[in-house]
Scaffold this motif. Structure first.
Motif, PDB file in Angstrom:
ATOM      1  N   GLY A 154       0.844  -1.184   0.000  1.00  0.00           N
ATOM      2  CA  GLY A 154       0.000   0.000   0.000  1.00  0.00           C
ATOM      3  C   GLY A 154       0.881   1.237   0.000  1.00  0.00           C
ATOM      4  N   LEU A 155       0.276   2.384  -0.252  1.00  0.00           N
ATOM      5  CA  LEU A 155       1.052   3.621  -0.331  1.00  0.00           C
ATOM      6  C   LEU A 155       1.465   4.101   1.052  1.00  0.00           C
ATOM      7  CD1 LEU A 155      -1.036   5.587  -2.992  1.00  0.00           C
ATOM      8  CD2 LEU A 155       0.889   4.032  -3.356  1.00  0.00           C
ATOM      9  N   GLY A 156       2.642   4.737   1.115  1.00  0.00           N
ATOM     10  CA  GLY A 156       3.077   5.415   2.324  1.00  0.00           C
ATOM     11  C   GLY A 156       2.624   6.866   2.299  1.00  0.00           C
ATOM     12  N   GLY A 157       3.232   7.683   3.166  1.00  0.00           N
ATOM     13  CA  GLY A 157       2.946   9.109   3.127  1.00  0.00           C
ATOM     14  C   GLY A 157       1.832   9.566   4.034  1.00  0.00           C
ATOM     15  N   TYR A 158       1.427   8.746   5.027  1.00  0.00           N
ATOM     16  CA  TYR A 158       0.311   9.136   5.890  1.00  0.00           C
ATOM     17  C   TYR A 158       0.731   9.185   7.373  1.00  0.00           C
ATOM     18  CZ  TYR A 158      -0.120   4.008   6.329  1.00  0.00           C
ATOM     19  OH  TYR A 158       0.124   2.668   6.538  1.00  0.00           O
ATOM     20  N   PHE A 159       1.986   9.558   7.607  1.00  0.00           N
ATOM     21  CA  PHE A 159       2.535   9.627   8.961  1.00  0.00           C
ATOM     22  C   PHE A 159       2.900  11.058   9.319  1.00  0.00           C
ATOM     23  CE2 PHE A 159       3.091   5.364   7.476  1.00  0.00           C
ATOM     24  CZ  PHE A 159       2.971   4.551   8.584  1.00  0.00           C
ATOM     25  N   TYR A 171       4.806  13.763   4.265  1.00  0.00           N
ATOM     26  CA  TYR A 171       3.364  13.641   4.480  1.00  0.00           C
ATOM     27  C   TYR A 171       2.685  14.029   3.177  1.00  0.00           C
ATOM     28  CZ  TYR A 171      -1.306  15.013   6.149  1.00  0.00           C
ATOM     29  OH  TYR A 171      -2.655  15.158   6.320  1.00  0.00           O
ATOM     30  N   LEU A 172       2.002  13.071   2.550  1.00  0.00           N
ATOM     31  CA  LEU A 172       1.465  13.269   1.205  1.00  0.00           C
ATOM     32  C   LEU A 172      -0.061  13.271   1.252  1.00  0.00           C
ATOM     33  CD1 LEU A 172       3.800  10.719  -0.636  1.00  0.00           C
ATOM     34  CD2 LEU A 172       4.254  13.129  -0.100  1.00  0.00           C
ATOM     35  N   LYS A 173      -0.645  14.427   0.969  1.00  0.00           N
ATOM     36  CA  LYS A 173      -2.104  14.514   0.979  1.00  0.00           C
ATOM     37  C   LYS A 173      -2.736  13.581  -0.051  1.00  0.00           C
ATOM     38  CE  LYS A 173      -2.901  19.066   2.995  1.00  0.00           C
ATOM     39  NZ  LYS A 173      -3.577  20.386   2.847  1.00  0.00           N
ATOM     40  N   ALA A 174      -2.065  13.403  -1.182  1.00  0.00           N
ATOM     41  CA  ALA A 174      -2.600  12.512  -2.219  1.00  0.00           C
ATOM     42  C   ALA A 174      -2.696  11.077  -1.725  1.00  0.00           C
ATOM     43  CB  ALA A 174      -1.719  12.578  -3.464  1.00  0.00           C
ATOM     44  N   SER A 175      -1.920  10.749  -0.699  1.00  0.00           N
ATOM     45  CA  SER A 175      -1.925   9.395  -0.151  1.00  0.00           C
ATOM     46  C   SER A 175      -2.884   9.262   1.024  1.00  0.00           C
ATOM     47  CB  SER A 175      -0.508   9.008   0.289  1.00  0.00           C
ATOM     48  OG  SER A 175      -0.491   7.700   0.822  1.00  0.00           O
ATOM     49  N   ASN A 596       6.815  17.734   2.885  1.00  0.00           N
ATOM     50  CA  ASN A 596       6.472  16.944   1.702  1.00  0.00           C
ATOM     51  C   ASN A 596       7.652  17.011   0.743  1.00  0.00           C
ATOM     52  OD1 ASN A 596       5.521  15.871  -0.681  1.00  0.00           O
ATOM     53  ND2 ASN A 596       3.613  17.025  -0.711  1.00  0.00           N
ATOM     54  N   LEU A 597       8.278  15.861   0.503  1.00  0.00           N
ATOM     55  CA  LEU A 597       9.437  15.794  -0.386  1.00  0.00           C
ATOM     56  C   LEU A 597       9.062  15.312  -1.787  1.00  0.00           C
ATOM     57  CD1 LEU A 597      11.967  14.137   2.114  1.00  0.00           C
ATOM     58  CD2 LEU A 597      11.596  16.576   1.681  1.00  0.00           C
ATOM     59  N   MET A 598       7.779  15.223  -2.042  1.00  0.00           N
ATOM     60  CA  MET A 598       7.298  14.696  -3.318  1.00  0.00           C
ATOM     61  C   MET A 598       6.964  15.858  -4.255  1.00  0.00           C
ATOM     62  SD  MET A 598       6.297  11.488  -4.346  1.00  0.00           S
ATOM     63  CE  MET A 598       5.470  10.836  -5.781  1.00  0.00           C
ATOM     64  N   PRO A 599       7.739  16.047  -5.328  1.00  0.00           N
ATOM     65  CA  PRO A 599       7.416  17.144  -6.256  1.00  0.00           C
ATOM     66  C   PRO A 599       6.135  16.836  -7.032  1.00  0.00           C
ATOM     67  CG  PRO A 599       9.192  15.798  -7.143  1.00  0.00           C
ATOM     68  CD  PRO A 599       8.929  15.279  -5.763  1.00  0.00           C
ATOM     69  N   ALA A 600       5.521  17.881  -7.523  1.00  0.00           N
ATOM     70  CA  ALA A 600       4.329  17.689  -8.351  1.00  0.00           C
ATOM     71  C   ALA A 600       4.692  16.908  -9.611  1.00  0.00           C
ATOM     72  CB  ALA A 600       3.728  19.041  -8.720  1.00  0.00           C
ATOM     73  N   ALA A 601       3.775  16.107 -10.078  1.00  0.00           N
ATOM     74  CA  ALA A 601       4.014  15.343 -11.311  1.00  0.00           C
ATOM     75  C   ALA A 601       4.134  16.310 -12.486  1.00  0.00           C
ATOM     76  CB  ALA A 601       2.880  14.361 -11.545  1.00  0.00           C
ATOM     77  N   PRO A 602       5.119  16.122 -13.345  1.00  0.00           N
ATOM     78  CA  PRO A 602       5.299  17.054 -14.466  1.00  0.00           C
ATOM     79  C   PRO A 602       4.241  16.855 -15.537  1.00  0.00           C
ATOM     80  CG  PRO A 602       6.847  15.237 -14.644  1.00  0.00           C
ATOM     81  CD  PRO A 602       6.132  15.051 -13.332  1.00  0.00           C
TER      82      PRO A 602
END
Length: 739
Positions: A154-159, A171-175, A596-602
């Motif tokens: 499953g996806l991470g990013g919810y901590f 911490y990824l809102k999309a997740s 949030n270390l995840m850049p927006a998708a190009p």
């Protein structure tokens, strides 16, 4: 007297007759009631006390609900193997939240099992906030249990704690938003569908689906304790069967202790793994004709004390030599721990997932069919927040011990035989390594003497309880919780308890519940990975060995003793009906500034002279049952599809000659399909859809459709546009030679 006479004389003959008849009928009724009561007293035996607490035979109100909680299957790290490079790139099976609500007329409890690695503190807090907005104080921290199946796909990013955010790119809102919304929606559905019903329990054993991955640690437990048990893992399966008032099944909830790691660390597709496949199979059984994720019957398979339990039943081998790994530290002469890997019963990870999932499903289905022992009695729920860094435990008349600030040992970095680490760490390390300790001291600081002494014999790699930048690395405040449904006690554990730890906890809770006489024949079950994640919980004896599980017992060697004390207090409060007197404890933090270390998708690009949805690799004209259909499309990044819950990236459709329409028979939630997303160069990407044709597939004409979104810039403004691709029509036939 004069007034009475005047009233009497004022009555008509008809009225007087009615009065007399009323008096006579009243006398007759009283006489009949007295006779019936006398007969019952003399002929009926005294009712036999029910084995459940505070027996009552009124049907419960029961609601069940299931909701999609799948997030964007692209580029986000998967949660479980702690490898930031293991990022999502497609869907094997969708993820669901399954909720069960029970109400006895006085109290209400909610149990949720979600296809997720574990419930994080942040996820629980956000769910509780959403429930508060919708329902006020009806669903609260004390009567809602959230449990994860422990899928590692499953996806991470919810901590909200730094250690987990580092491995999940923050911490990824999309997740987290699909998880929160999916869990809340499953509770909404259960809430709306509540109806009078009954609950039955059944218990059995499941062999050949689990082994202990740290037997050396297990053997350090006292010999007389080990001799009380046949196995070094718990084989029992507990099933709760939910029916409506007429006895028709509406749901099932099951617990079995095994890691959901049949899908290994090379997998990059979102997957519910073996436990999710068990749910899939039973729901397909009970909801005939419905697509996956649809239908009223809900089958929840929940985790338990799985800390040292693996589904990889062929055990660990050195992949470069084929020889057994070193027994003590699970490493190989060449390649170390990375070369030591455990293998499941199947030919590959998909086959192993199928076998283990089917085994769990088959046993649960059998127990469900044979469940006749009715669960009756009132509901209870007890909850506390505990600061686990300084719990004092009285171990005998003269000595106390305490828990520690969280820390991870060197063997944590070694990983397990289900997924070893990349560096030269090994399990069973009770001494530090000067090289790694020097790097740690230079970058993160040296652990304090107090923390080192508290965690002995663990050599500390990360003193996470003393690391607070940019946010604390590990939690201090932890949930402990028990709910009881009649004679069934569900103990919500905030982590991964080993086999023996779970046995000790079950025994402690059972003894305490039954000590007051209100509970009898109590079934105690561990619900693992619940409410907050705190890694592992070993016994004191297992901790001394310092394999991966001991090194990951973050609150020190007396962690289990502290939990036994806390859960014993909850059980005592339930048994004495004094839950209202329990102190709530210190509330957990809800951090505001999460990174949030995840850049927006190009933006998406496509080959020249092509469009999104165009077919790059076409299907063949004819296939047989058992073949694999594959088609590749020009695709956009799945992250651009936004909220994908209750949708699908693919459909497999059959043509109905009678109605001249195409009917959907499989989606990306189906076991038989696989949706692969391949990120190419120059911001171009492809989607490959596979359909593994089952033997039961009818002959006929089929097609595969792919749905997605692509992002482009119009001026400086990003614009997201939907697209669709369709394969050629192909036939499925029993033979390539057909007329």
């Amino acid at each position: 007297m004069a007034s009475r006479k005047s009233v009497c004389c004022g009555l008509s003959a008809r009225e007087l007759t009615l009065v007399v008849l009323f008096i006579v009928m009243t006398a007759v009724c009283v006489t009949l009631i007295a006779v019936m009561a006398t007969r019952k007293t003399h002929t009926d035996p005294e009712p036999t006390p029910s084995p459940s607490p505070e027996p009552q035979r009124t049907p419960y109100l029961i609601g069940v609900g299931r909701a999609d909680c799948t997030g964007p299957p692209a580029e986000i790290p998967l949660m479980g193997y702690a490898n930031p490079q293991q990022t999502a790139a497609g869907i094997h099976t969708r993820l669901y939240s399954r909720a069960f609500i029970i109400d006895d007329g006085r109290r209400r409890v909610v149990f949720v099992t979600a296809d997720v690695g574990m419930i994080s503190q942040r996820l629980r807090l956000e769910v509780l906030q959403a429930l508060q907005v919708k329902y006020g104080d009806l669903y609260r921290q004390d009567n809602v249990v959230l449990s994860g199946t422990h899928t590692h796909s499953g996806l991470g990013g919810y901590f909200q704690y730094t250690l987990f955010m580092i491995t999940s790119k923050g911490y990824l809102k999309a997740s987290i938003e699909p998880l929160v919304n999916g869990i809340v929606k499953s509770i909404d559905i259960a809430h709306r569908t509540m109806q009078p019903g009954r609950i039955y329990r059944s218990r059995g054993e499941l062999d050949d689906s689990s082994i202990n991955r740290s037997p050396h640690s297990y053997l350090n437990n006292p010999e007389d304790e080990r001799h009380r048990y046949k196995w070094n893992t718990d084989k029992q399966v507990l099933v709760l069967k939910f029916t409506d008032r007429d006895g028709d099944g509406i749901g099932m909830l099951s617990w079995f202790a095994v890691h959901a790691v049949s899908m290994n660390l090379t997998n990059q597709m979102v997957s519910s793994d073996n436990m999710g496949y068990a749910s899939y199979l039973l729901e397909q059984d009970k909801n005939p004709g419905d697509l996956p994720g649809q239908g009223g019957f809900v089958a929840g398979f929940s985790s338990s004390n799985l800390g040292d339990v693996t589904p990889n039943t062929r055990g660990p081998r050195c992949v470069n030599t084929g020889l057994p790994c070193d027994y003590l530290n699970s490493s190989c002469p060449v390649g170390g721990t990375k070369m030591c890997k455990a293998f499941g019963p199947g030919e590959d990870m998909f086959d192993s997932t199928r076998i283990i999932g089917h085994n769990i499903y088959s046993k649960a289905k059998e127990l469900y069919a044979n469940a006749v022992e009715e669960v009756t009695g009132f509901l209870h729920s007890a909850h506390q927040w505990v600061n686990m860094t300084n719990v004092t435990v009285q171990i005998n008349d003269t000595h106390t011990v305490s828990t520690c600030k969280p820390a991870l040992g060197h063997s944590f970095a070694a990983g397990t035989t289900d997924g070893g680490g990349d560096l030269n760490f090994t399990q069973g390390a009770v001494e530090g390594d000067p090289f790694w300790d020097g790097i740690r001291d230079a970058l993160l600081g040296e652990p304090s003497n107090q923390t080192q002494e508290c965690h002995h014999p663990k050599p500390i790699l990360f003193s996470t309880g003393e690391m607070n930048w940019p946010l604390p690395w590990h939690p201090q405040i932890v949930d402990v919780q028990i709910i009881t449904i009649g004679s069934v006690a569900v103990v919500a554990v905030p982590g991964e308890m080993t086999t023996m730890s779970g046995r000790r906890l079950r025994e402690t809770v059972k003894q305490e519940l039954e000590s007051e006489g209100a509970f009898k024949d109590t079934e105690v079950v561990i619900a693992g990975l619940s409410n907050i994640y705190t890694h592992y919980i070993t016994t004191y004896e297992e901790y001394q060995v310092q394999r991966y599980e001991g090194a990951s017992t973050i609150y020190g060697p007396h962690t289990l003793s502290a939990y036994l004390q806390k859960y014993k207090g909850l059980a005592r409060a339930i048994a004495q009906d004094r839950v209202s007197e329990l102190p709530a404890g210190p509330q957990p933090p809800f951090f505001q500034k999460l990174f949030n270390l995840m850049p927006a998708a190009p933006v998406d690009r496509k080959p020249v002279n092509s469009s999104f949805g165009d077919v790059l690799q076409q299907v063949y004209p004819v296939y047989r049952q058992g073949d694999v259909v594959s088609v590749t499309f020009v695709a956009g990044n799945p992250r651009h599809s936004g909220d994908i819950r209750d949708k699908t990236f693919i459909t497999v459709e059959i043509y109905d000659n009678r109605t001249e329409t195409w009917n959907v028979v499989y989606t990306d939630a189906s076991w038989e399909t696989r949706f692969h997303w391949l990120k190419g160069s120059n911001q171009q990407s492809n989607s490959t859809v596979e359909w593994h044709i089952p033997p039961s597939a009818p002959s006929g004409s089929y097609r595969i459709r792919h749905f997605g979104h692509y992002k482009q810039l119009k001026g400086l403004r990003p614009v997201i546009t939907p697209y669709e691709g369709i394969s050629d029509v192909f036939r499925v036939a029993h033979s390539f030679y057909y007329q």
